[in-house]
Each structure stands twice: as structure tokens, then as C-alpha cells.
Design a protein around this motif. Structure first.
Motif, PDB file in Angstrom:
ATOM      1  N   ARG A 142       0.850  -1.197   0.000  1.00  0.00           N
ATOM      2  CA  ARG A 142       0.000   0.000   0.000  1.00  0.00           C
ATOM      3  C   ARG A 142       0.876   1.234   0.000  1.00  0.00           C
ATOM      4  NH1 ARG A 142       0.086   2.013   5.197  1.00  0.00           N
ATOM      5  NH2 ARG A 142       0.803   0.515   6.805  1.00  0.00           N
ATOM      6  N   GLN A 143       0.420   2.250  -0.699  1.00  0.00           N
ATOM      7  CA  GLN A 143       1.216   3.469  -0.808  1.00  0.00           C
ATOM      8  C   GLN A 143       0.976   4.356   0.403  1.00  0.00           C
ATOM      9  OE1 GLN A 143       0.807   5.425  -4.592  1.00  0.00           O
ATOM     10  NE2 GLN A 143       2.820   6.383  -4.401  1.00  0.00           N
ATOM     11  N   ASP A 144       2.088   4.896   0.908  1.00  0.00           N
ATOM     12  CA  ASP A 144       2.038   5.799   2.051  1.00  0.00           C
ATOM     13  C   ASP A 144       2.952   6.978   1.742  1.00  0.00           C
ATOM     14  OD1 ASP A 144       1.763   7.029   4.486  1.00  0.00           O
ATOM     15  OD2 ASP A 144       3.014   5.599   5.591  1.00  0.00           O
ATOM     16  N   GLY A 145       2.383   8.015   1.144  1.00  0.00           N
ATOM     17  CA  GLY A 145       3.195   9.158   0.728  1.00  0.00           C
ATOM     18  C   GLY A 145       4.144   8.765  -0.392  1.00  0.00           C
ATOM     19  N   THR A 146       5.436   8.955  -0.175  1.00  0.00           N
ATOM     20  CA  THR A 146       6.438   8.606  -1.189  1.00  0.00           C
ATOM     21  C   THR A 146       7.024   7.209  -0.948  1.00  0.00           C
ATOM     22  OG1 THR A 146       8.185   9.695   0.088  1.00  0.00           O
ATOM     23  CG2 THR A 146       7.046  11.012  -1.592  1.00  0.00           C
ATOM     24  N   TRP A 148       6.152   2.832  -0.254  1.00  0.00           N
ATOM     25  CA  TRP A 148       5.235   1.703  -0.328  1.00  0.00           C
ATOM     26  C   TRP A 148       5.509   0.814   0.878  1.00  0.00           C
ATOM     27  CZ3 TRP A 148       1.369   0.542  -3.877  1.00  0.00           C
ATOM     28  CH2 TRP A 148       1.290   1.384  -5.001  1.00  0.00           C
ATOM     29  N   VAL A 149       4.434   0.303   1.489  1.00  0.00           N
ATOM     30  CA  VAL A 149       4.557  -0.558   2.655  1.00  0.00           C
ATOM     31  C   VAL A 149       4.121  -1.968   2.261  1.00  0.00           C
ATOM     32  CG1 VAL A 149       3.917  -0.925   5.053  1.00  0.00           C
ATOM     33  CG2 VAL A 149       4.035   1.413   4.145  1.00  0.00           C
ATOM     34  N   ILE A 150       5.032  -2.929   2.414  1.00  0.00           N
ATOM     35  CA  ILE A 150       4.787  -4.302   1.976  1.00  0.00           C
ATOM     36  C   ILE A 150       4.577  -5.220   3.179  1.00  0.00           C
ATOM     37  CG2 ILE A 150       5.696  -6.223   0.603  1.00  0.00           C
ATOM     38  CD1 ILE A 150       7.546  -4.195  -0.770  1.00  0.00           C
ATOM     39  N   ASP A 151       3.549  -6.077   3.085  1.00  0.00           N
ATOM     40  CA  ASP A 151       3.277  -7.073   4.110  1.00  0.00           C
ATOM     41  C   ASP A 151       2.938  -8.396   3.435  1.00  0.00           C
ATOM     42  OD1 ASP A 151       3.144  -5.786   6.941  1.00  0.00           O
ATOM     43  OD2 ASP A 151       2.095  -4.352   5.638  1.00  0.00           O
ATOM     44  N   GLU A 189      15.917  -4.175  -0.895  1.00  0.00           N
ATOM     45  CA  GLU A 189      17.329  -4.450  -0.635  1.00  0.00           C
ATOM     46  C   GLU A 189      17.516  -5.188   0.686  1.00  0.00           C
ATOM     47  OE1 GLU A 189      20.297  -1.399  -1.690  1.00  0.00           O
ATOM     48  OE2 GLU A 189      18.581  -0.089  -2.181  1.00  0.00           O
ATOM     49  N   ALA A 190      18.535  -6.019   0.739  1.00  0.00           N
ATOM     50  CA  ALA A 190      18.869  -6.725   1.974  1.00  0.00           C
ATOM     51  C   ALA A 190      19.140  -5.702   3.071  1.00  0.00           C
ATOM     52  CB  ALA A 190      20.097  -7.599   1.760  1.00  0.00           C
ATOM     53  N   VAL A 221       9.521   0.731   1.503  1.00  0.00           N
ATOM     54  CA  VAL A 221      10.498   0.991   0.444  1.00  0.00           C
ATOM     55  C   VAL A 221      10.083   2.261  -0.302  1.00  0.00           C
ATOM     56  CG1 VAL A 221      11.125  -1.432   0.158  1.00  0.00           C
ATOM     57  CG2 VAL A 221       9.274  -0.468  -1.222  1.00  0.00           C
ATOM     58  N   PRO A 222      11.027   3.065  -0.757  1.00  0.00           N
ATOM     59  CA  PRO A 222      10.684   4.293  -1.476  1.00  0.00           C
ATOM     60  C   PRO A 222      10.116   4.014  -2.862  1.00  0.00           C
ATOM     61  CG  PRO A 222      13.049   3.961  -1.481  1.00  0.00           C
ATOM     62  CD  PRO A 222      12.482   2.914  -0.572  1.00  0.00           C
ATOM     63  N   GLU A 223       9.470   5.014  -3.449  1.00  0.00           N
ATOM     64  CA  GLU A 223       8.890   4.863  -4.783  1.00  0.00           C
ATOM     65  C   GLU A 223       9.929   4.451  -5.821  1.00  0.00           C
ATOM     66  OE1 GLU A 223       7.089   8.710  -5.340  1.00  0.00           O
ATOM     67  OE2 GLU A 223       5.070   7.883  -4.981  1.00  0.00           O
ATOM     68  N   SER A 224      11.165   4.827  -5.586  1.00  0.00           N
ATOM     69  CA  SER A 224      12.238   4.496  -6.525  1.00  0.00           C
ATOM     70  C   SER A 224      12.499   2.997  -6.608  1.00  0.00           C
ATOM     71  CB  SER A 224      13.533   5.213  -6.129  1.00  0.00           C
ATOM     72  OG  SER A 224      13.939   4.825  -4.823  1.00  0.00           O
ATOM     73  N   CYS A 225      11.893   2.232  -5.688  1.00  0.00           N
ATOM     74  CA  CYS A 225      12.072   0.778  -5.687  1.00  0.00           C
ATOM     75  C   CYS A 225      10.994   0.042  -6.472  1.00  0.00           C
ATOM     76  CB  CYS A 225      12.102   0.258  -4.247  1.00  0.00           C
ATOM     77  SG  CYS A 225      13.628   0.672  -3.361  1.00  0.00           S
TER      78      CYS A 225
END
Length: 381
Positions: A142-146, A148-151, A189-190, A221-225
Motif C-alpha cells: 500500500r502506498q504511504d506518501g512517497t 510503499w509498505v509491503i506485508d 534491498e537486503a 520501500v521508497p517509490e524508486s524501488c
């Protein structure tokens, strides 16, 4: 119609074969017994240039064709499936998505180290409840500002928890469009907070290849990912697997070649009733069938690679090659054990490992049943 390899392709075959026989073969048994991934062999393969075969020169690779890469994987699998798996997953599933879909910045950041074999990337697709049904993914983003939050979680991911792993590409449901889930791939990224990788043990096969479970818990992770565009994850996965099937086919071909050579050598040396068992028709006909199937598999796989390299459709042929080569490996390894008799059941003999290693090939990167589904649809069923 020219079936000969180029000088460059033949050089790759000879070079990889020499490395596999000199460096991998002596270590394969112990690494298999200990379930131990080898950074030393992996870096050695990197120094050989194996990881960079299809990577453009601007990113530290050699910029060669896909057939050259497939030949390298074939030669590794002829000696040890685990090391072949490390390369096949590292290139087809780690490097390739970045190469196909990554931004210029992502390519510059990650590809040079991956092409040099100094680092590994993994591809997180399979989940506990999403195997053949890859669109059954439950991992969410889900996007949170700039950011993304992954679960969520992934399972059976090759190269994901080694000391050389610098990141993974994970597919997640990132939204809903027209009432259907939308999928996006993310570079994680690790060391990213909320991301952990746990090595899986007690495998039947590829015991010296790293396999892991992945866990994402409030992983930001940032949008750049984002890999490519948001919502393109499913398309990216399908294109990645189309080419990846060719490398799994190469593993089947190499496994079959290695098992066949071991069986032929044993049959020529083993004597019963006063002569080598290779002189008995019951054994010689088995070897003849094995050699025939291997040659057919090689010819078809190389043709599928040629289609890809010349920019022609190859999805159907890729599925056919993966299906046929993996099942040839099964039949050849089975007969190789039979020719060895009781010795074929002992770990001191390589055919025991070939027999175990081939079993994954009819399951990984699309089961034989899924390949038949792809083929049946392609022919109009």
C-alpha cells in the motif's frame, strides 16, 4: 540451416566445462551433504563471466545472446545441479527483470555487481498458498506518501538468503483495477527494515543451492524501488518466466548429459558374465535411447533459444523445451541408476545426486502440468 555453434559459444562451453570439472566436481558431494551454499564457487563463476553473459557491456556484462547463457547453464548442470541453479536463478530471475524492466538508475545501481558475480538478487513470486496460481498472491503493498509498505511472505525463493544476496524483487498486490487485483514488483534491498529471509533446509535436491522463505512486515520501500510501472507486475512475471524456462530446460539437458555419461562409463567398466555390461543388449539399448533423447532435447532447446535471440515468438517453444528437457532428465537419470544397480543408490556415485536433482525440474518455474496448459492454449485447445 546451420546447426554449428559460433567460436564464442564453443569457447563458453569449453571454459565453463573446464571450470565445472576442475572446481565444482571435487566439491559437489561434500557441499550437497552439508547443504552448504558456496560463495567461493559463485564468485569464481562470476570471475569467469557467467553471470554477465546476457548483460550489456555498459553494465559490466558481455552482451551475448541467450543461447550462450543456456550453454553455460547446461555445462554446469552436467556436473552439479546446485551450482547451475545458483546461476540460472541469479541470471534469469535476478538479473533479467532488472534488465528488462528496470530504470536507468536501477540498472546502474545493481547490474554491475550482479553481472560480476559479486552479489545476487532473488525473485519473490511463490507463496505458501500461491504456487501454480501465481495470481493468488496474498502479499500486499500500500502506498504511504512517497513510500510503499509491503506485508506478506514468499517461499521456495532461490538465492534469497546467502551472504552475497543484496536484494530481492517481490511481487505484491498493489491495488484493484476494474474489480481485479493489480500487481506490482518491488525491489527490496537486503537489510531493509521489516524484511527478513530465512534459509530452508532438509531439501531432497539442489542441497548446495540456497532456498529461502521471505517475510515482509510493515516493510517500507521508497517509490524508486518500484520495478517498471505500478500495475505491470503480472506482465513482468510472465515475460521473466518465458525466458527463465529456457534456463530450466538447460538444467534438464545438462543433468541428462551428466547422468548418461556416468552410466556409459560405468557400463563400459562394470563386468558381469565375463564381459562389460555395455555389451548386453538390455543395457546398450537403454544407453542408445538415452543418447537419442538427449540429442533431440538439445536440438529443440537450441532452436527455442534461436527464436528468442532473433526476436521471434518463443513462448510455446520455451514451454515445450522446459517440459521435454525436464522429463528427459527424469527418464535418463532413472535409467542411469538402473544401469548402476545397487551402486546407483549410494551417495558415492554421482547418479544418485543426478536422480535427486532432476526431480525439481518438473516442478520449478512452472510444473509439467502448467507447461502442458501453456502449450495446449498455444495450439488452440
Amino acid at each position: 540451416m546451420d546447426f554449428s555453434l559460433s567460436e564464442e559459444q564453443q569457447m563458453i562451453r569449453d571454459t565453463v566445462r573446464k571450470f565445472a570439472e576442475a572446481k565444482i566436481a571435487p566439491a559437489a558431494h561434500e557441499l550437497d551433504e552439508r547443504e552448504e551454499f558456496s560463495p567461493e564457487l559463485t564468485r569464481g563463476l562470476g570471475e569467469l563471466g557467467v553471470f554477465g553473459i546476457i548483460v550489456p557491456e555498459e553494465y559490466g556484462g558481455q552482451g551475448l545472446d541467450y543461447l550462450s547463457y543456456v550453454i553455460a547453464v547446461e555445462e554446469l548442470a552436467r556436473v552439479d545441479g546446485s551450482q547451475a541453479a545458483t546461476v540460472a536463478a541469479g541470471v534469469s530471475l535476478g538479473i533479467a527483470p532488472l534488465l528488462y524492466f528496470g530504470s536507468a538508475e536501477q540498472k546502474k545501481k545493481f547490474l554491475p555487481a550482479l553481472a560480476a558475480g559479486e552479489a545476487l538478487f532473488a525473485f519473490g513470486l511463490t507463496e505458501p498458498s500461491a504456487g501454480s496460481d501465481s495470481r493468488g498472491t496474498k502479499t500486499k503493498a500500500r502506498q504511504d506518501g512517497t513510500f510503499w509498505v509491503i506485508d506478506g511472505s514468499k517461499i521456495f525463493i532461490t538465492n534469497a538468503s546467502t551472504s552475497m544476496t543484496s536484494g530481492v524483487i517481490a511481487q505484491a498486490v498493489s491495488g484493484v483495477k476494474d474489480g481485479k487485483p493489480e500487481y506490482t514488483c518491488f525491489i527490496v534491498e537486503a537489510g531493509t527494515a521489516g524484511f527478513t529471509a530465512k534459509t530452508m533446509h532438509k531439501k531432497l535436491m539442489w542441497r548446495a543451492s540456497n532456498t529461502a522463505e521471505l517475510y515482509f512486515s510493515d516493510c517500507r520501500v521508497p517509490e524508486s524501488c518500484v520495478l517498471g510501472k505500478v500495475g505491470d507486475g503480472s506482465k513482468q512475471m510472465l515475460k521473466t518466466l518465458d525466458s527463465g524456462r529456457l534456463s530450466i530446460a538447460a538444467m534438464g539437458l545438462g543433468c541428462a548429459q551428466g547422468a548418461y555419461e556416468a552410466a556409459l562409463k560405468y557400463a563400459q567398466q562394470r563386468e558381469q558374465f565375463g564381459q562389460p555390461i555395455s555389451k548386453f543388449q538390455a543395457v546398450s539399448f537403454k544407453l542408445a535411447d538415452m543418447a537419442t533423447e538427449i540429442e533431440h532435447a538439445r536440438t529443440f532447446l537450441y532452436r527455442a533459444c534461436w527464436l528468442r535471440d532473433t526476436g521471434q515468438p518463443f513462448s510455446k517453444e520455451g514451454a515445450m523445451a522446459k517440459l521435454y528437457c525436464s522429463e528427459v532428465a527424469q527418464r535418463v537419470a532413472n535409467e542411469a541408476v538402473q544401469i548402476h544397480g545397487g551402486y546407483g543408490l549410494m551417495k558415492e556415485f554421482d547418479v544418485e545426486r543426478f536422480y535427486r536433482d532432476q526431480r525439481l525440474l518438473q516442478i520449478g518455474e512452472g510444473t509439467s502440468e502448467i507447461q502442458r496448459l501453456v502449450i495446449s492454449r498455444a495450439i488452440g485447445c
